[in-house]
Scaffold this active site. Structure first.
Site, PDB file in Angstrom:
ATOM      1  N   HIS A 179       0.836  -1.213   0.000  1.00 56.85           N
ATOM      2  CA  HIS A 179       0.000   0.000   0.000  1.00 56.85           C
ATOM      3  C   HIS A 179       0.873   1.266   0.000  1.00 56.85           C
ATOM      4  O   HIS A 179       0.422   2.328   0.406  1.00 56.85           O
ATOM      5  CB  HIS A 179      -0.947   0.020   1.208  1.00 56.85           C
ATOM      6  CG  HIS A 179      -1.603  -1.285   1.482  1.00 56.85           C
ATOM      7  ND1 HIS A 179      -2.688  -1.734   0.772  1.00 56.85           N
ATOM      8  CD2 HIS A 179      -1.294  -2.270   2.361  1.00 56.85           C
ATOM      9  CE1 HIS A 179      -3.040  -2.931   1.214  1.00 56.85           C
ATOM     10  NE2 HIS A 179      -2.194  -3.290   2.166  1.00 56.85           N
ATOM     11  N   SER A 309      13.840  20.132 -16.549  1.00 57.44           N
ATOM     12  CA  SER A 309      12.693  21.037 -16.564  1.00 57.44           C
ATOM     13  C   SER A 309      13.128  22.352 -17.178  1.00 57.44           C
ATOM     14  O   SER A 309      14.243  22.829 -16.923  1.00 57.44           O
ATOM     15  CB  SER A 309      12.175  21.270 -15.141  1.00 57.44           C
ATOM     16  OG  SER A 309      11.268  22.353 -15.098  1.00 57.44           O
TER      17      SER A 309
END
Length: 504
Positions: A179, A309
């Site tokens: 999880h 970026s």
């Protein structure tokens, strides 16, 4: 609302549509759409497999196989005609075929005509008894077969690279997650075997489908071989032999025993399901790598001059893994195309499969080819940061070691039930310190301060060895590589060593 011509003209001029079109036409190579699958992602090898040249060369090989078979079964076809066909098999006169197609509007017949221009002696026996699907469908099967072989080769090379990675890091403890919450430790190498197990299943599926593909053969307009029964004067035995002989000449075990005019379009679905399976596995891998890169534990390759970026110069975006996921989504969605085509065919054939097949099958292969090249590139250059992995491990390990600590305390004379409750309470306190106060995990200090445990802080710290908590992870890697993966690599040595070239 009614759009007047004057209004449309005004909008067109406002949006600069006309100038853009005009300027684009002046720039060679930029004035038309080009598929990114060819421009950016797929290899030259895969692009050639689905090229017009591959298709039309295969058509001519099929026409030669048909003529040879018919001659061998007694039709009046001469060696001289066969040799003429073979002599012109490779030098395709595309200009003649293109001009002829403008007249007859039929791609197969335009190439029959063009071949006949080059082979005047054999002109009358080219395509004898066959339909367009003889070259079209048989070629599709041949091309998918060759494409699957290339996919297989790259898939095995990915397994090879992952095997090296798994073996190198088989004993490197790392936090496992369920999880995406910290769970019992595993090793970096053991996690890699999970990626490999899925690819191994994909290889099994690929081999099964590849081994079951058959040619259409030469079944005639509705699959009854009526034209061949006429050619062979009602000789059913010769009609049966036609398919098998053509298949053997083209390197196949046989043909589908029954069909309409086309092979069942479910075959395309079966093939693209294999590609979708590989896409699922690759997507899962790319997810894990991106999550690990966020944790700064493992990174995909990042080149010296690569820009992460345009705004944030410090960023190292996992663009290869992201691209894998993006292409994988396309391949998984693409498999719906042959499903819809196969389910909506009418009786012995309709032509509403044609345009869809021309798109969905090649593009599925081009996309999975790009995915496997990315997979190879990423695995070959994966960077592991053991110090970061250890830091994350040690921050969580006290919680995971509580069962062992409790057992040691029981051996020192403690009460198991009482100690269990104390550890639960102290774990909640330590967790609160970490989450609410931003402090380091001080569970060991809290346990050492409780006399019920009768354990010193040094004793507790001595127990904080991650390798004590990884179970059989290392041994599982050794066993998996030796028993499952190595036999595959040994049986396919000639396919190993594929290097991927990433264009962008």
């Amino acid at each position: 609302m009614r759009y007047t011509r004057a209004w449309l003209k005004r909008i067109s001029n406002t949006l600069f549509i006309r100038p853009i079109l005009f300027l684009g036409m002046k720039k060679s190579g930029t004035d038309r759409y080009v598929s990114p699958l060819s421009e950016r992602y797929a290899s030259k090898e895969m692009q050639y497999i689905f090229s017009p040249d591959m298709k039309f060369r295969t058509w001519r090989k099929l026409w030669i196989a048909l003529a040879e078979t018919e001659k061998e079964l007694g039709l009046s076809i001469t060696d001289e005609q066969i040799e003429e066909l073979k002599a012109n098999a490779e030098n395709i006169n595309y200009d003649v075929a293109k001009e002829r197609e403008k007249v007859c509007r039929h791609d197969v017949m335009s190439h029959v005509y063009a071949y006949g221009v080059q082979c005047p002696k054999a002109k009358g026996i080219i395509h004898l008894g066959a339909t367009s699907c003889y070259v079209g469908d048989n070629t599709d099967i041949i091309i998918m077969t060759e494409a699957l072989k290339l996919v297989r080769k790259k898939l095995i090379s990915v397994l090879d690279e992952l095997a090296k990675f798994a073996d190198k890091y088989k004993a490197q403890p790392t936090l496992a997650f369920t999880h995406f919450q910290p769970a019992q430790p595993t090793t970096v190498g053991k996690r890699a075997t999970l990626w490999m197990m899925e690819l191994k299943q994909d290889l099994d599926d690929l081999d099964y489908v590849l081994g079951s593909l058959r040619l259409l053969g030469s079944k005639g307009t509705t699959g009854t071989q009526a034209s061949f029964l006429e050619l062979f004067d009602g000789d059913h035995a010769k009609c049966r032999k036609v398919d098998q002989m053509i298949a053997e000449k083209m390197g196949f075990d046989g043909c589908y025993p029954v069909s309409g005019q086309t092979y069942s379009r479910k075959q395309d679905t079966r093939v693209l399901n294999v590609l979708a399976g590989i896409a699922q596995s690759a997507h899962k891998f790319s997810n894990d790598i991106r999550l690990l890169q966020h944790l700064k534990e493992v990174e995909e390759p990042f080149e010296k001059n690569q820009i992460g970026s345009s705004a944030m110069a410090y960023k190292r975006n996992p663009m290869r893994s992201e691209r894998m996921a993006s292409l994988a989504n396309y391949v998984m969605a693409d498999v719906m195309n042959p499903m819809l085509v196969a389910s909506t065919q009418w009786f012995e054939r309709t032509l509403d499969d044609s345009a869809n097949k021309r798109l969905s099958v090649p593009e599925g292969f081009l996309a999975i080819d790009g995915i496997l090249d990315l997979y190879l590139n990423v695995v070959d250059g994966l960077v592991v940061y053991p110090k970061v992995i250890e830091k994350h491990m040690m921050a969580e390990l006290p919680f995971m070691a509580t069962e062992n600590i409790m057992m040691d305390a029981v051996k020192a004379g403690g009460d198991r039930q009482e100690l269990h409750e104390k550890i639960r309470t102290l774990s909640m306190e330590a967790g609160k310190n970490v989450k609410e106060k931003g402090l380091d995990n001080n569970l060991l200090e809290l346990i050492a301060a409780d006399p019920a445990f009768n354990l010193s802080l040094d004793d507790l710290k001595a127990a904080m060895k991650p390798e004590r908590y990884t179970g059989r992870a290392k041994e599982q890697v050794d066993e998996f590589l030796a028993e499952v993966i190595q036999p595959i690599l040994d049986a396919n040595k000639e396919d190993l060593g594929v290097k991927a070239e990433i264009n962008v």
